[in-house]
Design an enzyme around this catalytic site. Structure first.
Site, PDB file in Angstrom:
ATOM      1  N   LYS A   1       3.501   1.159  10.233  1.00 57.60           N
ATOM      2  CA  LYS A   1       3.614   2.370   9.421  1.00 57.60           C
ATOM      3  C   LYS A   1       3.055   3.583  10.160  1.00 57.60           C
ATOM      4  O   LYS A   1       3.577   4.692  10.059  1.00 57.60           O
ATOM      5  CB  LYS A   1       2.866   2.188   8.104  1.00 57.60           C
ATOM      6  CG  LYS A   1       3.647   1.452   7.039  1.00 57.60           C
ATOM      7  CD  LYS A   1       2.883   1.513   5.732  1.00 57.60           C
ATOM      8  CE  LYS A   1       3.499   0.603   4.694  1.00 57.60           C
ATOM      9  NZ  LYS A   1       2.688   0.546   3.466  1.00 57.60           N
TER      10      LYS A   1
ATOM     11  N   ARG B   1       4.971 -12.755   9.982  1.00 51.60           N
ATOM     12  CA  ARG B   1       5.622 -11.476   9.716  1.00 51.60           C
ATOM     13  C   ARG B   1       6.925 -11.412  10.507  1.00 51.60           C
ATOM     14  O   ARG B   1       7.137 -12.193  11.447  1.00 51.60           O
ATOM     15  CB  ARG B   1       4.711 -10.308  10.084  1.00 51.60           C
ATOM     16  CG  ARG B   1       4.355 -10.217  11.553  1.00 51.60           C
ATOM     17  CD  ARG B   1       3.421  -9.051  11.808  1.00 51.60           C
ATOM     18  NE  ARG B   1       4.101  -7.788  11.575  1.00 51.60           N
ATOM     19  CZ  ARG B   1       3.482  -6.608  11.569  1.00 51.60           C
ATOM     20  NH1 ARG B   1       2.171  -6.542  11.750  1.00 51.60           N
ATOM     21  NH2 ARG B   1       4.153  -5.487  11.376  1.00 51.60           N
TER      22      ARG B   1
ATOM     23  N   GLU C   1       0.870  -1.175   0.000  1.00 51.49           N
ATOM     24  CA  GLU C   1       0.000   0.000   0.000  1.00 51.49           C
ATOM     25  C   GLU C   1       0.912   1.231   0.000  1.00 51.49           C
ATOM     26  O   GLU C   1       1.782   1.344   0.866  1.00 51.49           O
ATOM     27  CB  GLU C   1      -0.887   0.006   1.246  1.00 51.49           C
ATOM     28  CG  GLU C   1      -1.860  -1.163   1.325  1.00 51.49           C
ATOM     29  CD  GLU C   1      -2.612  -1.174   2.644  1.00 51.49           C
ATOM     30  OE1 GLU C   1      -3.436  -0.263   2.851  1.00 51.49           O
ATOM     31  OE2 GLU C   1      -2.361  -2.069   3.463  1.00 51.49           O
TER      32      GLU C   1
END
Length: 557
Positions: free
Chosen positions: A272, A262, A35
């Protein structure tokens, strides 16, 4: 003996099983779908290496697709930075694509879902919708608009698209199962009204698809065979599959979503939103601050693509999350830099050394190696003169036999130069040593082949000719946080754990060849650490960032 075959990780095993069950090799396709709402960080490198690594293994194309469904947070700057990072890591994508390429198709599919009784327009605020969904142990409450006439939803949805309604006044929801134990299936929102310009489509759209709706359908449109994502999307998989079922054509590939753990690295954060706070609140100088866990920050600090990829390989592909020690990352960059970094001489805490029996005004250019780890690295010449700088910590007036550096009455070799002996010191009014006076053995020049040059002394020091030295700013970076998991405590702001000593700038001197090194070139300041020239450097002010210290006791398992 035949080399032992490397075992497959669980994702490779899935692909091999799919091929055994009829999937053709030419049908394999992957994607990396960031993204564009921030810079890529160390956690993303795992997804990048997995997807592009599989592309290389199976000779399969990998798309770079930007899931750009939220114009509130997305910018062209982030798109550009992501492309730069992926290329810097050494990967090439097959096609550059955007979820926004598919906005019209997604809209048309949503209209068809309304017609099929699979979606409806809800006029409730998002807070009410959230409340009605309840929790996994309690059945959700159906929206009063859930069974509104198809024609009504079609009309409202078109008017939503045309911008007739205010943001937040209504949304399009999928009609699935309000009592499902999987909260993602409790009539998720597919579209919301958002009257914000998009970085690619401008003001053409007043409604935007939600990530879950756009992501899987984009995979399908691109005919991605294996949609690989991190573990937090595991409970989204049933929704991913449900959405696919609404549009799936049996003559095409149905993407298979599978999840891997992850990557969490100690003393780093990979949210983020939190990285954005560090930038916005000026805790750091920007997304590419060398203390940031972003790829751009690591690149600026002096990390190499090979070191990062080696780190990812050592971490491996797992199904369960764990905390990776930052020392492993440092080990990997140190291991790579040892092979590729040019050895240079710089002094970061200088004290003057005067060789009293060396002729005044004389200078020599001495040959020294560039990198003993590289067979063809060659040599260069460094200037030598009567007055030098050495590291302050390399001299003591008095020291025991375990101190192998310079002391009064003791001898050391100056790297690629001569053997010297410390004779006396000069101090200022505070008792601080300002100058060390020494003598040298004229016949002990390194590489001259004389008997004196072959004489062994226990210490070798780096140095810089004071006459030729160039001043440099040296930035010493430490961990940005003082604790291993700065965002582990939900009730404590992670900014409370910022290390106030995470960077300091010291003034040093370096050999003149450093004027000509390129920004980002890996260097080893001999006996000090690994450094790289920073982009802030100017002709009159050279700046070097410390990448990592020279040695560490850490050993990978």
């Amino acid at each position: 003996m035949e080399e032992e075959k490397k075992s497959l990780n669980f994702i490779e095993q899935i692909i091999e099983d799919d091929m055994a069950n009829g999937l053709k090799k030419e049908q394999i396709r992957f994607r990396f779908p960031p993204e564009p709402n921030g810079y890529l960080h160390i956690g993303h490198t795992k997804a990048i290496c997995i997807n592009f690594g599989l592309g290389e293994k199976y000779n399969a194309p990998v798309n770079l697709r930007f899931d750009d469904t939220n114009p509130e947070k997305e910018e062209q700057e982030f798109v550009d930075s992501i492309k730069k990072d992926v290329e810097w890591l050494g990967f090439q994508w097959d096609k550059e694509l955007y979820a926004s390429d598919y906005f019209q198709q997604l809209y048309e599919w949503a209209v068809q879902m309304i017609k099929d009784g699979k979606a409806y327009v809800d006029e409730q605020p998002s807070e009410v919708i959230t409340e009605q969904r309840k929790n996994p142990a309690e059945p959700g409450i159906e929206s009063p608009y859930r069974n509104r006439p198809v024609e009504e939803s079609l009309d409202l949805f078109e008017r939503m698209k045309n911008g007739e309604f205010e943001e937040g006044s209504m949304s399009l929801r999928a009609q699935i199962d309000m009592v499902s134990p999987n909260m993602n299936l409790r009539d998720p929102v597919m579209y919301r009204i958002l009257k914000r310009p998009h970085h690619r489509t401008g003001t053409a759209w007043k409604i935007y698809p939600m990530y879950d709706w756009a992501h899987g359908e984009s995979d399908y449109l691109e005919q991605v065979s294996h949609s690989l994502c991190s573990l937090e999307f595991e409970n989204h998989r049933p929704l991913y599959n449900w959405y696919l079922e609404q549009v799936y054509d049996e003559s095409k590939i149905a993407p298979k979503q599978r999840e891997f753990a992850r990557m969490n690295v100690s003393y780093m954060i990979t949210s983020k939103r939190k990285l954005q706070r560090l930038v916005a609140e000026k805790v750091v100088t920007g997304w590419d601050d060398p203390r940031m866990p972003t790829i751009s920050g690591m690149r600026r600090k002096g990390f190499t693509p090979a070191s990062i990829k080696n780190f990812i390989e050592k971490v491996g592909v797992a199904k369960r999350e764990n905390l990776i020690e930052i020392q492993l990352l440092d080990f990997c960059v140190r291991e790579d830099l040892n092979k590729v970094a040019k050895r240079v001489m710089a002094v970061v805490d200088p004290v003057k050394l005067v060789i009293e029996n060396y002729p005044e005004g004389k200078e020599e250019w001495l040959e020294t190696e560039n990198n003993p780890e590289q067979e063809n690295a060659g040599t260069r010449e460094v200037p030598f003169s009567r007055e030098l700088y050495i590291e302050r910590e390399d001299f003591k007036e008095e020291a025991n036999n375990k101190f192998f550096r310079l002391k009064l009455g003791g001898e050391v070799r100056l790297k690629s130069a001569y053997i010297i002996k410390a004779e006396r010191v000069e101090k200022d009014e505070n008792g601080e040593i300002t100058t060390i006076y020494a003598t040298y053995d004229e016949k002990s020049k390194s590489g001259s082949g004389t008997e004196e040059s072959l004489r062994k002394v226990k210490g070798t020091l780096h140095w810089v000719s004071a006459t030729h030295a160039i001043p440099v700013d040296v930035r010493i970076y430490e961990k940005l946080f003082t604790v291993e998991q700065p965002d582990a405590e939900k009730d404590v702001d992670f900014l409370n754990f910022i290390n106030p000593e995470s960077v300091k700038t010291i003034k040093g001197f370096a050999e003149p060849s450093l004027k000509d090194v390129a920004v980002g070139e890996p260097l080893q300041f001999q006996r000090i650490g690994y450094f790289t020239k920073d982009q802030d450097s100017t002709d009159s002010n050279l700046v070097f960032n410390r990448t990592v210290t020279l040695k560490d006791s850490f050993k990978p398992e």
